[in-house]
Design a protein around this motif. Structure first.
Motif, mmCIF file in Angstrom:
data_model
loop_
_atom_site.group_PDB
_atom_site.id
_atom_site.type_symbol
_atom_site.label_atom_id
_atom_site.label_comp_id
_atom_site.label_asym_id
_atom_site.label_seq_id
_atom_site.Cartn_x
_atom_site.Cartn_y
_atom_site.Cartn_z
ATOM 1 N N LYS A 72 81.057 20.002 -80.049
ATOM 2 C CA LYS A 72 81.042 21.101 -79.074
ATOM 3 C C LYS A 72 81.284 20.584 -77.664
ATOM 4 N N TRP A 73 81.919 21.399 -76.851
ATOM 5 C CA TRP A 73 81.965 21.201 -75.410
ATOM 6 C C TRP A 73 80.687 21.796 -74.844
ATOM 7 N N SER A 74 80.010 21.060 -73.979
ATOM 8 C CA SER A 74 78.790 21.560 -73.340
ATOM 9 C C SER A 74 78.879 21.338 -71.841
ATOM 10 N N ALA A 75 78.274 22.250 -71.082
ATOM 11 C CA ALA A 75 78.246 22.116 -69.626
ATOM 12 C C ALA A 75 76.871 22.520 -69.131
ATOM 13 N N GLY A 76 76.538 22.040 -67.947
ATOM 14 C CA GLY A 76 75.239 22.375 -67.367
ATOM 15 C C GLY A 76 75.068 21.727 -66.016
ATOM 16 N N LEU A 77 73.824 21.389 -65.721
ATOM 17 C CA LEU A 77 73.469 20.811 -64.430
ATOM 18 C C LEU A 77 72.664 19.538 -64.611
ATOM 19 N N ALA A 78 72.813 18.646 -63.648
ATOM 20 C CA ALA A 78 71.988 17.448 -63.568
ATOM 21 C C ALA A 78 71.373 17.418 -62.176
ATOM 22 N N GLY A 79 70.107 17.025 -62.098
ATOM 23 C CA GLY A 79 69.431 16.930 -60.813
ATOM 24 C C GLY A 79 68.630 15.643 -60.738
ATOM 25 N N VAL A 80 68.468 15.126 -59.524
ATOM 26 C CA VAL A 80 67.748 13.881 -59.343
ATOM 27 C C VAL A 80 66.885 13.956 -58.094
ATOM 28 N N ALA A 81 65.736 13.295 -58.154
ATOM 29 C CA ALA A 81 64.879 13.064 -56.990
ATOM 30 C C ALA A 81 64.526 11.583 -57.025
ATOM 31 N N VAL A 82 64.793 10.877 -55.898
ATOM 32 C CA VAL A 82 64.615 9.425 -55.866
ATOM 33 C C VAL A 82 63.970 9.005 -54.549
ATOM 34 N N HIS A 83 62.943 8.171 -54.670
ATOM 35 C CA HIS A 83 62.354 7.510 -53.504
ATOM 36 C C HIS A 83 62.795 6.053 -53.561
ATOM 37 N N SER A 84 63.471 5.598 -52.504
ATOM 38 C CA SER A 84 63.928 4.218 -52.498
ATOM 39 C C SER A 84 63.189 3.424 -51.428
ATOM 40 N N SER A 85 62.983 2.154 -51.735
ATOM 41 C CA SER A 85 62.341 1.239 -50.789
ATOM 42 C C SER A 85 62.930 -0.139 -51.016
ATOM 43 N N LYS A 86 62.500 -1.093 -50.230
ATOM 44 C CA LYS A 86 62.956 -2.468 -50.386
ATOM 45 C C LYS A 86 62.587 -3.007 -51.770
ATOM 46 N N GLU A 87 61.484 -2.522 -52.335
ATOM 47 C CA GLU A 87 61.016 -2.997 -53.642
ATOM 48 C C GLU A 87 61.790 -2.408 -54.813
ATOM 49 N N GLY A 88 62.410 -1.231 -54.643
ATOM 50 C CA GLY A 88 63.144 -0.626 -55.744
ATOM 51 C C GLY A 88 63.258 0.877 -55.632
ATOM 52 N N LEU A 89 63.360 1.529 -56.788
ATOM 53 C CA LEU A 89 63.537 2.982 -56.863
ATOM 54 C C LEU A 89 62.467 3.603 -57.756
ATOM 55 N N LEU A 90 62.013 4.792 -57.386
ATOM 56 C CA LEU A 90 61.101 5.589 -58.205
ATOM 57 C C LEU A 90 61.650 7.007 -58.200
ATOM 58 N N GLY A 91 61.842 7.586 -59.372
ATOM 59 C CA GLY A 91 62.404 8.923 -59.390
ATOM 60 C C GLY A 91 62.485 9.518 -60.771
ATOM 61 N N ALA A 92 63.252 10.608 -60.856
ATOM 62 C CA ALA A 92 63.444 11.298 -62.128
ATOM 63 C C ALA A 92 64.809 11.967 -62.144
ATOM 64 N N LEU A 93 65.398 11.984 -63.326
ATOM 65 C CA LEU A 93 66.667 12.653 -63.570
ATOM 66 C C LEU A 93 66.400 13.780 -64.564
ATOM 67 N N VAL A 94 66.860 14.983 -64.238
ATOM 68 C CA VAL A 94 66.707 16.145 -65.119
ATOM 69 C C VAL A 94 68.108 16.621 -65.490
ATOM 70 N N GLU A 95 68.324 16.869 -66.786
ATOM 71 C CA GLU A 95 69.617 17.363 -67.249
ATOM 72 C C GLU A 95 69.413 18.587 -68.134
ATOM 73 N N TRP A 96 70.301 19.573 -67.981
ATOM 74 C CA TRP A 96 70.295 20.767 -68.836
ATOM 75 C C TRP A 96 71.742 21.085 -69.172
#
Length: 150
Positions: A99-123
């Protein structure tokens, strides 16, 4: 470039296993004249292994997924959203949805010198493809913590 491997050692009610090796190039795109915000373009190409009725296994390319996230808010937490498309590119019917599927992806990311903390949501939801195959309707949440090494 990101490589991930998902191995399931035993499927419920059987001795069969599955494996998905994901090849994921991620391309950051700087703001330009056409699109005035930064973008994150990611392609996922899975090499999948699935059990067969005869006890053997089938390995090949699965369905390719692409998303393009537009970073709409930048600051302490970067927030973005964008379109997502999954194409029925599997080399065998067992390795993809058909199947062909389409939707949305969203991200929230906090970045610092130490690295990244966040989440990716896909539908996503299927809109075309092989009519005898099941409709695809999925939502996923992927939290992540990335630690930078010195």
């Amino acid at each position: 470039m990101n490589f991930q491997n998902y191995y399931t050692p035993k499927l419920f009610g059987s001795n069969a296993h599955t494996n998905d090796f994901l090849i994921r190039p991620t391309i950051p795109i700087a703001p330009g004249d056409l699109v005035g915000v930064p973008q994150i373009l990611r392609v996922t190409a899975p090499i999948s292994t699935r059990p067969q009725a005869d006890g053997g296994y089938k390995t090949g390319l699965g369905d390719i997924n692409v998303f393009d996230i537009f970073l709409l808010k930048q600051g302490a937490v970067d927030v973005g959203v964008g379109p997502m498309l999954t194409m029925p590119t599997a080399t065998s019917s067992e390795l993809g949805a058909g199947k062909w599927s389409a939707g949305l992806a969203g991200v929230a990311v906090h970045s610092s010198k130490e690295g990244l903390l966040g989440a990716l949501v896909e539908w996503q939801h299927s809109f075309a493809g092989q009519s005898q195959r099941d409709t695809v309707h999925t939502a996923t949440l992927q939290p992540f913590l990335i630690r930078n090494l010195p």
